[in-house]
Scaffold this motif. Structure first.
Motif, PDB file in Angstrom:
ATOM      1  N   GLY A 121     -19.310  44.038 -37.747  1.00  0.00           N
ATOM      2  CA  GLY A 121     -19.280  43.405 -39.053  1.00  0.00           C
ATOM      3  C   GLY A 121     -19.591  41.926 -38.974  1.00  0.00           C
ATOM      4  N   GLU A 122     -19.321  41.260 -40.073  1.00  0.00           N
ATOM      5  CA  GLU A 122     -19.598  39.821 -40.163  1.00  0.00           C
ATOM      6  C   GLU A 122     -18.401  39.014 -39.682  1.00  0.00           C
ATOM      7  N   ARG A 123     -18.664  37.825 -39.224  1.00  0.00           N
ATOM      8  CA  ARG A 123     -17.615  36.876 -38.836  1.00  0.00           C
ATOM      9  C   ARG A 123     -16.969  36.345 -40.122  1.00  0.00           C
ATOM     10  N   LEU A 124     -15.643  36.227 -40.107  1.00  0.00           N
ATOM     11  CA  LEU A 124     -14.938  35.609 -41.229  1.00  0.00           C
ATOM     12  C   LEU A 124     -14.809  34.125 -40.951  1.00  0.00           C
ATOM     13  N   GLU A 125     -15.254  33.312 -41.892  1.00  0.00           N
ATOM     14  CA  GLU A 125     -15.078  31.865 -41.790  1.00  0.00           C
ATOM     15  C   GLU A 125     -14.146  31.425 -42.909  1.00  0.00           C
ATOM     16  N   ILE A 126     -13.032  30.823 -42.529  1.00  0.00           N
ATOM     17  CA  ILE A 126     -12.020  30.393 -43.497  1.00  0.00           C
ATOM     18  C   ILE A 126     -12.078  28.877 -43.609  1.00  0.00           C
ATOM     19  N   ASP A 127     -12.320  28.417 -44.815  1.00  0.00           N
ATOM     20  CA  ASP A 127     -12.471  26.988 -45.091  1.00  0.00           C
ATOM     21  C   ASP A 127     -11.147  26.395 -45.567  1.00  0.00           C
ATOM     22  N   ALA A 128     -10.618  25.455 -44.809  1.00  0.00           N
ATOM     23  CA  ALA A 128      -9.354  24.800 -45.167  1.00  0.00           C
ATOM     24  C   ALA A 128      -9.460  24.042 -46.487  1.00  0.00           C
ATOM     25  N   MET A 129     -10.680  23.701 -46.899  1.00  0.00           N
ATOM     26  CA  MET A 129     -10.858  23.004 -48.178  1.00  0.00           C
ATOM     27  C   MET A 129     -10.676  23.954 -49.360  1.00  0.00           C
TER      28      MET A 129
END
Length: 154
Positions: A121-129
């Motif tokens: 699957g896709e990588r999860l990128e979590i934005d602290a903003m």
């Protein structure tokens, strides 16, 4: 029972918190789960790893967190070849650092694929903003990842 190993790269504990919050989802899916917050390459290749998940925050200018550096350096130096390794990746970052946003997670992802590992699957990128509590984004992603990648064994 298959083994899921969660490898954590963290500076202030956010990625470790995510790992601990998602652990029960994998246990419910039928996995034995072990979290490595001071991971070594031997933790990955020294015993069977049915599935790996990397939870990695980014520090400085896209840098790998200090606790994950020995793992990454050994992976680069020893080039063990990871054909057959299936993994997922959760990258934590701050988009106000435009050029280095999720840089550690992206670099690790590239390194793993260069060793022959297969990201599911896709990588999860979590934005602290955008997301105050990273597990608010990670929990639904993991539940969907388990479902869409057909990872449930129980």
């Amino acid at each position: 029972m298959p083994m899921l190993k969660i490898f954590v790269g963290t500076m202030y504990g956010g990625a470790l918190d995510v790992a601990e919050q998602i652990q029960p989802l994998f246990e419910e899916a039928g996995y034995r789960v072990e979290i490595f917050d001071q991971p070594t390459l031997d933790d990955l290749v020294g015993s069977p790893t049915d599935l790996a998940l990397f939870c990695v925050s980014t520090t400085g200018s896209g840098d790998i967190p200090g606790n994950l550096l020995p793992f990454v350096r050994d992976l680069e130096a020893k080039s063990p070849g990871l054909v057959g390794l299936r993994y997922g990746l959760i990258a934590l970052g701050d988009s106000s650092y435009v050029d280095s946003y999720c840089g550690a997670g992206r670099a690790l992802d590239e390194l793993l694929q260069g060793q022959g590992a297969t990201r599911l699957g896709e990588r999860l990128e979590i934005d602290a903003m955008e997301t105050f509590m990273a597990d608010d984004a990670a929990l639904p992603w993991v539940a969907e990842w388990i479902e869409t990648q057909r990872l449930k064994v129980a």
